[in-house]
Design a protein around this motif. Structure first.
Motif: not given
Length: 230
Positions: A110, A112, A123, A137, A140-141, A144-145, A147-148, A151
């Motif tokens: 979570g 860098r 990746t 974009d 990427m979101r 990220e979603t 991954s969040a 995690t």
């Protein structure tokens, strides 16, 4: 200059290289967590002087980066996923499996991104699975979603495993021990929604909970990808 760009010093009497250093550090972390990893302890495990390790790594943070990148090799997909959903699902499940083998990984997820070759490969494989499905974009979101989600779910699962070891109580034993207190509070009638969850909800294991939540997140991503861009 990153640790991956910096050349290694020449080998001296005791064979030493970053691969050996990282393997020793991972073994220490697997046995006792990140707090068990230090330059001195890694050097002792390799029968080398601590100062020699500084020819290969400058800081403990660099060592952690190398450890994470090594474990990223376990997360790389074995083959080509069938579609983006399979790719993101595989990323989540393989990250969870790696964290269960190396619990310390949960403490380093979570932040860098590491800049090692395995991290880049993970990746790249993930982004490639979504290439062309939406603008970058949105892609990427989406990543990220997901991954969040995994995690947070992984950290919660590892925290529960650590609590079991620290207290000596399994989840069931802890629930039984806490039962009288919880029952008294719920009997006050002040927490009706919580009472419904406790008495009527279905208790599931960690793997089922993880998979169900992941499916819901992927469903939301699918809906977003299917929606025309404004």
């Amino acid at each position: 200059m990153t640790v991956w760009d910096r050349p290694e010093p020449p080998t001296r009497p005791v064979p030493l290289d970053r691969e050996r250093i990282v393997a020793a550090a991972i073994a220490l972390a697997d046995e006792g967590g990140l707090e068990s990893v230090s330059v001195r302890k890694v050097a002792a495990r390799l029968n080398a002087g601590p100062m020699r390790l500084y020819g290969y790594i400058s800081t403990k943070e660099e060592l952690f980066d190398l450890m994470v990148d090594e474990v990223q090799a376990e997360i790389l997909p074995d083959g080509h996923p069938g579609d983006w959903r399979e790719a993101l699902g595989m990323l989540a499940h393989r990250t969870r499996q790696a964290a269960l083998r190396h619990e310390w990984l949960a403490d380093l997820l979570g932040g860098r991104p590491t800049l090692g070759p395995n991290g880049f490969a993970v990746t790249e494989a993930t982004l490639a699975a979504l290439d062309g499905l939406a603008d970058i974009d949105t892609v990427m979101r989406a990543v990220e979603t997901v991954s969040a989600y995994f995690t947070g779910a992984i950290r919660r699962e590892i925290a529960n495993l650590r609590a079991e070891r620290a207290t000596g109580l399994s989840k069931r034993d802890w629930q039984r021990a806490s039962g009288p207190h919880v029952t008294r509070l719920l009997a006050t009638g002040r927490f009706p929604a919580l009472a419904k969850a406790v008495y009527d909800g279905t208790d599931v294991d960690a793997e089922t909970s993880f998979a169900t939540g992941l499916d819901w997140v992927l469903d939301a991503v699918a809906a977003k990808l299917a929606r025309p861009s404004a």
